[in-house]
Design an enzyme around this catalytic site. Structure first.
Site, PDB file in Angstrom:
ATOM      1  N   ASN A 164       3.090 -38.905 -16.046  1.00  0.00           N
ATOM      2  CA  ASN A 164       3.938 -38.245 -15.596  1.00  0.00           C
ATOM      3  C   ASN A 164       3.387 -36.761 -15.077  1.00  0.00           C
ATOM      4  O   ASN A 164       3.674 -36.245 -13.960  1.00  0.00           O
ATOM      5  CB  ASN A 164       5.314 -37.539 -16.614  1.00  0.00           C
ATOM      6  N   GLU A 263       1.662 -35.872 -28.847  1.00  0.00           N
ATOM      7  CA  GLU A 263       2.515 -35.145 -27.959  1.00  0.00           C
ATOM      8  C   GLU A 263       3.540 -36.380 -27.698  1.00  0.00           C
ATOM      9  O   GLU A 263       3.052 -36.684 -26.647  1.00  0.00           O
ATOM     10  CB  GLU A 263       1.960 -34.168 -27.101  1.00  0.00           C
ATOM     11  N   CYS A 297       8.409 -34.522 -20.184  1.00  0.00           N
ATOM     12  CA  CYS A 297       8.822 -34.699 -21.594  1.00  0.00           C
ATOM     13  C   CYS A 297       9.816 -33.396 -21.857  1.00  0.00           C
ATOM     14  O   CYS A 297      10.653 -33.827 -22.920  1.00  0.00           O
ATOM     15  CB  CYS A 297       7.657 -34.631 -22.557  1.00  0.00           C
ATOM     16  N   GLU A 476      -0.845 -28.434 -30.291  1.00  0.00           N
ATOM     17  CA  GLU A 476      -2.055 -27.928 -29.672  1.00  0.00           C
ATOM     18  C   GLU A 476      -1.965 -26.618 -28.715  1.00  0.00           C
ATOM     19  O   GLU A 476      -0.648 -26.029 -28.938  1.00  0.00           O
ATOM     20  CB  GLU A 476      -2.594 -29.016 -28.617  1.00  0.00           C
TER      21      GLU A 476
HETATM   22  P1  NAD Z   1       3.394 -44.647 -22.927  1.00  0.00           P
HETATM   23  O1  NAD Z   1       3.518 -44.494 -24.452  1.00  0.00           O
HETATM   24  O2  NAD Z   1       3.876 -45.946 -22.548  1.00  0.00           O
HETATM   25  O3  NAD Z   1       1.902 -44.557 -22.627  1.00  0.00           O
HETATM   26  C1  NAD Z   1       1.033 -43.528 -22.815  1.00  0.00           C
HETATM   27  C2  NAD Z   1      -0.389 -43.767 -22.917  1.00  0.00           C
HETATM   28  O4  NAD Z   1      -0.887 -44.935 -23.982  1.00  0.00           O
HETATM   29  C3  NAD Z   1      -0.821 -44.754 -21.363  1.00  0.00           C
HETATM   30  O5  NAD Z   1      -2.195 -44.162 -21.216  1.00  0.00           O
HETATM   31  C4  NAD Z   1      -0.670 -46.081 -22.117  1.00  0.00           C
HETATM   32  O6  NAD Z   1      -1.650 -47.066 -21.328  1.00  0.00           O
HETATM   33  C5  NAD Z   1      -1.491 -45.891 -23.757  1.00  0.00           C
HETATM   34  N1  NAD Z   1      -1.004 -47.126 -24.270  1.00  0.00           N
HETATM   35  C6  NAD Z   1       0.221 -47.892 -24.369  1.00  0.00           C
HETATM   36  N2  NAD Z   1       0.040 -48.733 -25.575  1.00  0.00           N
HETATM   37  C7  NAD Z   1      -0.966 -48.480 -25.894  1.00  0.00           C
HETATM   38  C8  NAD Z   1      -1.579 -48.978 -27.462  1.00  0.00           C
HETATM   39  N3  NAD Z   1      -0.918 -49.911 -27.964  1.00  0.00           N
HETATM   40  N4  NAD Z   1      -2.803 -48.414 -27.864  1.00  0.00           N
HETATM   41  C9  NAD Z   1      -3.370 -47.497 -27.167  1.00  0.00           C
HETATM   42  N5  NAD Z   1      -2.884 -46.821 -25.814  1.00  0.00           N
HETATM   43  C10 NAD Z   1      -1.878 -47.436 -25.656  1.00  0.00           C
HETATM   44  O7  NAD Z   1       4.000 -43.560 -22.303  1.00  0.00           O
HETATM   45  P2  NAD Z   1       4.210 -43.255 -20.706  1.00  0.00           P
HETATM   46  O8  NAD Z   1       5.329 -44.195 -20.325  1.00  0.00           O
HETATM   47  O9  NAD Z   1       3.044 -43.410 -20.011  1.00  0.00           O
HETATM   48  O10 NAD Z   1       4.745 -41.810 -20.619  1.00  0.00           O
HETATM   49  C11 NAD Z   1       5.864 -41.462 -20.822  1.00  0.00           C
HETATM   50  C12 NAD Z   1       6.159 -40.916 -22.240  1.00  0.00           C
HETATM   51  O11 NAD Z   1       5.356 -39.812 -22.621  1.00  0.00           O
HETATM   52  C13 NAD Z   1       7.710 -40.428 -22.346  1.00  0.00           C
HETATM   53  O12 NAD Z   1       8.074 -40.452 -23.762  1.00  0.00           O
HETATM   54  C14 NAD Z   1       7.464 -38.787 -22.617  1.00  0.00           C
HETATM   55  O13 NAD Z   1       8.400 -37.939 -23.101  1.00  0.00           O
HETATM   56  C15 NAD Z   1       5.954 -38.710 -23.063  1.00  0.00           C
HETATM   57  N6  NAD Z   1       5.339 -37.436 -22.840  1.00  0.00           N
HETATM   58  C16 NAD Z   1       5.328 -36.524 -23.833  1.00  0.00           C
HETATM   59  C17 NAD Z   1       4.670 -35.107 -23.503  1.00  0.00           C
HETATM   60  C18 NAD Z   1       4.678 -34.113 -24.853  1.00  0.00           C
HETATM   61  O14 NAD Z   1       3.938 -33.499 -24.343  1.00  0.00           O
HETATM   62  N7  NAD Z   1       5.425 -34.121 -25.885  1.00  0.00           N
HETATM   63  C19 NAD Z   1       4.153 -34.933 -22.142  1.00  0.00           C
HETATM   64  C20 NAD Z   1       4.453 -36.226 -21.377  1.00  0.00           C
HETATM   65  C21 NAD Z   1       5.066 -37.079 -21.624  1.00  0.00           C
END
Ligand code: NAD
Length: 495
Positions: A164, A263, A297, A476
């Site tokens: 995102n 996060e 997020c 962080e």
């Molecule tokens: P996601 O969890 O699908 O993927 C995040 C990352 O993890 C990607 O690089 C993905 O390839 C990797 N990944 C997926 N499965 C994995 C596994 N089994 N092992 C290791 N790595 C794996 O999330 P997304 O759809 O890319 O992002 C959206 C989510 O991120 C939303 O829930 C959003 O709220 C959250 N987010 C949180 C913050 C925060 O600061 N708290 C900031 C931005 C986004």
């Protein structure tokens, strides 16, 4: 060899390991689509287990070859040069981020790439200014001991980030990790490989030793993400993404008892009191609900409004939602881009249907817009607002991650606090009021990592950032980052 090459209109993006762009030999690659148009944008090499091994070993070697012991002022100077170089190549980063995400050019410039510079500069300052804890300890017989802690790098850090805010979130972790003397293996989202690849070029240009910054591309399960987080050679994982993935990653890391910083997702509330400056609140809500097409997020998906201003706020927010300009991301007048992918759009559209089934009244949106033939293949949705839902509905409980919000009325301050805190998540909240005492009071009672009063997404990078509940583990930012990316050793000297 360069990291991104052009063959016809489609670029090839390679993994970057030990200072080299590594082609996958006979391995897999995947197509990256432009979410605004649906066209194929890049062909990305998918890292296999062997390449991830190579990346982790290269990172270890770079630490052992001296990077871990580089004086902090040298590392800080390198971070500052990286910021300067990103500034020189600013428009390349902007273009790469727009192509991968479809986000509007004004946002890519003012938020994503601008914050990358600030991340590098802030953590250069924070690391260079950091002191050490020390205590004089009284012992029996009038003697004393001097206790001090020295902070060593954590080691090889796995950095996993979502799509995102790709460069912003990547540099938010890479900058402090490098400032503390770690080596990193980065796994950007499969949806957004480009800026992590460009950053490799920049870090090489400013003299980062080979192996300190490595990029492996791919997916999660049975791909680069899982190969990395289950690798015995990593010393810690910093992860931003969904709560479900975070939980999964935690289980695999737990087997080897490594530190994690998570996060995760949010289902953030805004509370609007009737004493508020209506225009100011509406401007703030428009940002917090619709920024980045709701794919931040920290975005607001639950808006609790005091009953006697409910209709006015609802009407005002609908009016603003309807003036958002969806369109070509490179057009400066565009305010709102597409969702990241067709798969994500299918999820969001599923919630449109669920909202209706749950008895919602759709005030605006709720569909797929017609933006003409050029953008017909993109993953667009309409900015959407609902009334008639309650905290019992799944639409109000689950993170949707789109340009959507449910508006729900309340009568008393106590009720609003209860409604806002009634969630398994706990990332962010925003309180809108002209009564400053009430603002402090309510903000402090939010069960979240960050609680804003009369603003949203205003960030101080030296403050702790993170979430409670399903929204994350650890903090962080500022000293919290220095703590996560280092291991202290307490030295005790009897005097
Ligand atoms: P996601 O969890 O699908 O993927 C995040 C990352 O993890 C990607 O690089 C993905 O390839 C990797 N990944 C997926 N499965 C994995 C596994 N089994 N092992 C290791 N790595 C794996 O999330 P997304 O759809 O890319 O992002 C959206 C989510 O991120 C939303 O829930 C959003 O709220 C959250 N987010 C949180 C913050 C925060 O600061 N708290 C900031 C931005 C986004």
């Amino acid at each position: 060899m360069v990291g991104t090459m052009t063959t016809s209109a489609v670029r090839v993006i390679h993994n970057y390991v030990n200072g080299e762009y590594t082609e996958t030999h006979g391995g897999r690659s995947f197509a990256k689509m432009n979410p605004a148009t649906g066209e194929v944008l890049a062909d990305v090499d998918e890292a296999d287990q062997q390449l991830v091994d190579h990346a982790v070993m290269s990172a270890r070697r770079a630490l052992d070859n001296g990077w871990a012991n580089t004086p902090v002022r040298e590392r800080a100077a390198l971070l500052r040069r990286a910021a300067d170089r990103i500034e020189e190549r600013f428009e390349e980063f902007v273009a790469a981020e727009i192509a991968d995400t479809g986000k509007p050019i004004t946002q890519a410039r003012e938020l994503d790439v601008a914050r990358a510079l600030i991340n590098f500069r802030t953590f250069a300052d924070v690391a260079a200014a950091a002191g050490q804890e020390s205590f004089l300890t009284d012992l029996a017989g009038g003697r004393q001991a001097l206790n001090y802690a020295i902070r060593k790098p954590l080691g090889v850090v796995a950095v996993i980030v979502p799509w995102n805010l790709p460069l912003l979130l990547l540099t938010w972790k890479v900058a402090p990790a490098l400032a503390c003397g770690n080596a990193v293996v980065v796994k950007p989202s499969e949806e957004t490989p480009s800026t992590a690849a460009l950053l490799a070029e920049v870090l090489e240009e400013v003299g980062l030793p080979a192996g300190v910054y490595n990029v492996v591309h791919g997916f999660g399960a049975d791909s680069a993400g899982e190969f990395l987080t289950t690798h015995p050679g990593i010393d810690g994982v910093t992860f931003t993404g969904s709560s479900a993935t975070g939980s999964h990653v935690m289980k695999s890391v737990a087997q080897r008892v490594r530190p994690v910083s998570f996060e995760l997702g949010g289902k953030n509330a805004a509370i609007v009191f009737d004493d508020v400056d209506i225009d100011e609140a509406l401007n703030g809500l428009t940002k917090s609900v619709f920024a980045n097409t709701g794919q931040v997020c920290l975005c607001t998906e639950r808006v609790y409004v005091q009953r006697n201003v409910f209709d006015e706020i609802a009407a005002g927010l609908v009016e603003r939602a309807e003036t958002l300009r969806l369109g070509n991301p490179t057009d400066e007048s565009t305010t709102t881009g597409p969702l990241i992918s067709q798969a994500h759009r299918a999820k969001v559209v599923g919630y449109f249907a669920l909202a209706e089934q749950s008895g919602a009244r759709t005030l605006t949106g709720g569909g797929i817009p017609d933006l003409g033939p050029d953008l017909a293949g993109g993953s667009w949705v309409e900015p959407t607002l609902w009334t008639g839902l309650s905290n019992a509905d799944r639409v109000v409980r689950e993170e949707i991650f789109g340009p959507v919000a449910a508006l729900i009325p309340f009568d008393t301050e106590e009720e609003a606090i209860g409604l806002a805190n009634d969630t398994q998540y706990g990332l962010a909240a925003a309180v809108w009021t002209n009564d400053l005492r009430r603002g402090h009071r309510v903000a402090q009672r939010m069960r979240v990592g960050i609680s804003w009063v009369n603003t949203w997404f205003t960030r101080e990078l030296r403050s702790p950032f993170g979430g409670v509940g399903l929204s994350g583990i650890g903090r962080e930012g500022g000293d919290s980052s220095l703590h996560f990316y280092t291991q202290p050793t307490n030295v005790c000297v009897q005097l």
